[in-house]
Motif scaffolding. Structure first.
Motif: not given
Length: 283
Positions: A20, A23-24, A27, A32, A36, A39, A59-60, A62-63, A66
């Protein structure tokens, strides 16, 4: 649960937490989308080890949404956001994550020009926000109001959008939390509502206000939205050469933040072609 199982779960949580964070950071650097496949693999591992409803798995996911959105794969992004929204719980951290997913859904539906669905999703989010403690409502509420405003412009109800977005900006001015990024995008969408009413000079003034709000992250997505708004307003004023310049700047910014199939990139290319054709026609 035995000692081995507890250790295995602790290791899985540590791995997911590190993923997380990684990848945050990507982002925040608007990269990000390049991660892909990584993730997606991280989501699968977290779901297998921790369960699909674990906060880190959500959370992952959601990323992942994104990353897909920034690639221009809007339907795939919507699917991931919907999964998070449907899976997350209704209390504590899970509620916050669920509201974030609904916010992402509303924004992505606007991006895909599915405005009726976007308005419904954003208004549902507004109602849900009331379940949060008062000090946690500011960001999701402003996000929801912004999405309603965007949707209303798309539904050809720009006067309603203007009224709502002006009220949201006034609300943001009294916030006790940092809300500069929200004020920036609210100004951009207010400009869109004004341009839709042929009030292009006023739209340019709102875009100047948006550009004056410094984004400490240096993100280019916001600059691309400002460029798109300026190109639209300048075309409406018949200032074609300036419109072409604004569209070109917006496109350059968009290509940092998004891949070629993204709707923002496609729209800026269309604006640039329209402005350049108008310049050529007047020579």
């Amino acid at each position: 649960m035995g000692l081995f199982d507890r250790r295995r779960r602790a290791n899985a949580e540590a791995e997911a937490r590190a993923n997380v964070a990684t990848f945050v950071a990507l982002r925040n650097a608007e990269q990000v989308r390049t991660a892909e496949p990584r993730i997606r693999s991280a989501v699968d591992r977290a779901a297998a080890a921790l369960g699909g409803g674990h906060m880190l798995t959500l959370r992952l996911r959601e990323l992942l949404g994104q990353a897909l959105a920034d690639q221009g794969r809007g339907e795939d992004a919507l699917r991931e956001y919907r999964t998070v929204a449907d899976t997350a719980g209704r209390d504590g951290e899970q509620l916050v994550e669920r509201l974030a997913a609904h916010s992402n859904l509303a924004g992505q539906l606007c991006m895909e020009q599915r405005y009726e669905e976007a308005e419904r999703e954003a208004r549902r989010l507004l109602a849900e926000v009331e379940r949060l403690p008062v000090d946690m409502r500011v960001y999701p509420r402003l996000s929801a109001l912004n999405s309603v405003g965007r949707a209303l412009v798309g539904l050809e109800r720009p006067a309603e959008a203007e009224q709502l977005l002006r009220a949201a900006l006034a609300e943001s001015a009294s916030a006790t939390l940092p809300v500069g990024s929200f004020q920036r995008i609210l100004d951009v969408n207010l400009a869109s509502a004004l341009s839709a009413q042929e009030r292009h000079d006023e739209a340019l003034a709102r875009l100047d206000a948006a550009a004056a709000i410094v984004d400490p992250s240096g993100a280019r997505a916001g600059a691309s939205a400002i460029g798109m708004g300026r190109a639209t307003a300048l075309l409406g004023l018949g200032r074609h050469a300036e419109a072409a310049e604004a569209a070109r700047a917006g496109l350059d910014a968009a290509l940092v933040a998004f891949d070629e199939p993204h709707p923002r990139v496609r729209r800026l290319r269309a604006l640039l072609a329209e402005a350049e054709a108008a310049v050529t026609a007047t020579r």
